[in-house]
Scaffold this active site. Structure first.
Site, mmCIF file in Angstrom:
data_model
loop_
_atom_site.group_PDB
_atom_site.id
_atom_site.type_symbol
_atom_site.label_atom_id
_atom_site.label_comp_id
_atom_site.label_asym_id
_atom_site.label_seq_id
_atom_site.Cartn_x
_atom_site.Cartn_y
_atom_site.Cartn_z
ATOM 1 N N ASP A 85 53.958 71.112 71.076
ATOM 2 C CA ASP A 85 55.210 71.085 71.848
ATOM 3 C C ASP A 85 55.301 72.352 72.698
ATOM 4 O O ASP A 85 56.276 73.095 72.635
ATOM 5 C CB ASP A 85 56.407 70.976 70.902
ATOM 6 C CG ASP A 85 57.716 70.722 71.647
ATOM 7 O OD1 ASP A 85 57.658 70.249 72.797
ATOM 8 O OD2 ASP A 85 58.788 71.009 71.087
ATOM 9 N N VAL A 100 72.585 78.118 65.688
ATOM 10 C CA VAL A 100 72.013 78.582 66.953
ATOM 11 C C VAL A 100 71.693 77.415 67.862
ATOM 12 O O VAL A 100 72.012 77.420 69.056
ATOM 13 C CB VAL A 100 70.734 79.411 66.694
ATOM 14 C CG1 VAL A 100 70.109 79.860 68.013
ATOM 15 C CG2 VAL A 100 71.044 80.598 65.821
ATOM 16 N N GLN A 107 70.966 72.912 67.877
ATOM 17 C CA GLN A 107 70.876 71.604 67.234
ATOM 18 C C GLN A 107 69.882 70.775 68.025
ATOM 19 O O GLN A 107 70.167 70.318 69.119
ATOM 20 C CB GLN A 107 72.240 70.919 67.218
ATOM 21 C CG GLN A 107 72.246 69.535 66.574
ATOM 22 C CD GLN A 107 72.114 69.594 65.074
ATOM 23 O OE1 GLN A 107 72.865 70.275 64.406
ATOM 24 N NE2 GLN A 107 71.138 68.879 64.542
ATOM 25 N N ALA A 165 66.517 67.769 68.175
ATOM 26 C CA ALA A 165 66.264 66.401 67.714
ATOM 27 C C ALA A 165 65.553 66.390 66.370
ATOM 28 O O ALA A 165 65.747 65.481 65.561
ATOM 29 C CB ALA A 165 65.429 65.655 68.750
#
Length: 307
Positions: free
Chosen positions: A216, A93, A95, A97
């Site tokens: 985040d 779905v 990629q 970091a």
């Protein structure tokens, strides 16, 4: 006399020859050093990251063999990326970091598998310890949210060997980022976005009242369940989350969201103001947090001015 001198020379040669085995015994002591280095695995067994330490320690016997040492150190530094999980109907779905996100089936249920990507610049022991700790913390944060009544994916399974976590797949959901962009691009009335911002403020207030810091916060880490008109929000991606009751940490959490909000969505200042207003009204601990947010903003401006 010549015979006597020859005999004396022979005796000296014999003594020198006898000294050779003594040096050989000292050289044979090298494996003893290797055994001390090989003691590394015992240290590794004490901690979860032991095998990596053991590998570094096991490099000890190669002190007498530089080429072997260089060859043995290679696999420790450069770890191969983790293989995809064995899920039926597996599909990559995203990629990122920090992790690779896959979609598939887990025991017949629609699931998302999140595999952490090892950082090769870190020492293997440190990388193993950090990955395991963050995987465990993400699972705890999700469970903490659900216990508090905050909508978050269900945790199906946590694999500490591959540092992966299997979660509920929020089927047919979209990110708040995509929803805001679609509303802005459609040219329709954007008043519904203010209601969405108020819902986000309530959600974040409940999360911070549980002393949970997301770490985040962005509009791409909040999902909207279908139908989107209900504004049923779901918090995701707690990979950098932690527990803290400090107003500083909560203020930084909001500041990260504000920077991501305004940089991703132009002309949404009123939307974020509505979010903060609802947050301040809904949170029991909002006073010090909003005050600290203003201080964090000032620090951010000074940093951007100085460069």
């Amino acid at each position: 006399m010549a015979a006597a001198e020859a005999e004396a020379v022979g005796v000296r040669s014999g003594m020198a020859g006898a000294a050779g085995p003594a040096m050989g015994e000292a050289g044979a002591g090298g494996p003893a050093v290797g055994e001390a280095g090989a003691g590394g695995p015992a240290i590794g067994e004490a901690g979860a990251a032991g095998p990596a330490i053991g590998e570094a320690g096991a490099a000890g016997p190669a002190i007498g063999e530089p080429e072997a040492e260089a060859g043995a150190a290679g696999p420790v530094v450069a770890e191969a990326p983790p293989p995809p999980p064995p899920l039926p109907g597996l599909q990559l779905v995203q990629q990122g970091a920090e992790a690779s996100v896959y979609r598939g089936l887990f025991l017949g249920r629609a699931a998302v598998a999140k595999l952490r990507i090892p950082k090769r610049y870190r020492h293997p022991a440190l990388e193993e310890r950090l990955s395991r700790r963050r995987t465990a913390q993400e699972a705890r944060s999700l469970l903490r949210c659900r216990r508090a009544g905050i909508s978050a994916p269900v945790v199906y399974f946590v694999d500490y060997v591959t540092n992966s976590i299997y979660l509920e797949d929020i089927v047919d959901s979209i990110t708040v980022q995509d929803h805001i962009n679609s509303v802005q691009q459609s040219g329709n009335d954007t008043s519904s976005l203010l209601t969405l911002a108020e819902k986000m403020g309530e959600l974040l207030a409940r999360m911070h009242d549980e002393d949970l810091i997301h770490g985040d916060l962005t509009t791409s880490n909040i999902l909207l369940r279908p139908p989107t008109e209900k504004l049923d929000l779901v918090l995701i991606d707690f990979g950098l989350s932690f527990i803290s009751g400090l107003p500083e940490d909560k203020g930084v959490d909001l500041y990260v969201l504000e920077k991501a909000f305004l940089s991703t969505h132009p002309d949404t200042e009123t939307m974020f103001k509505a979010l903060l207003k609802t947050y301040a009204a809904a949170s029991k601990k909002s006073g010090p947090v909003i005050k600290r947010l203003d201080e964090v903003r000032l620090r951010g401006r000074k940093r951007s001015m100085i460069g």
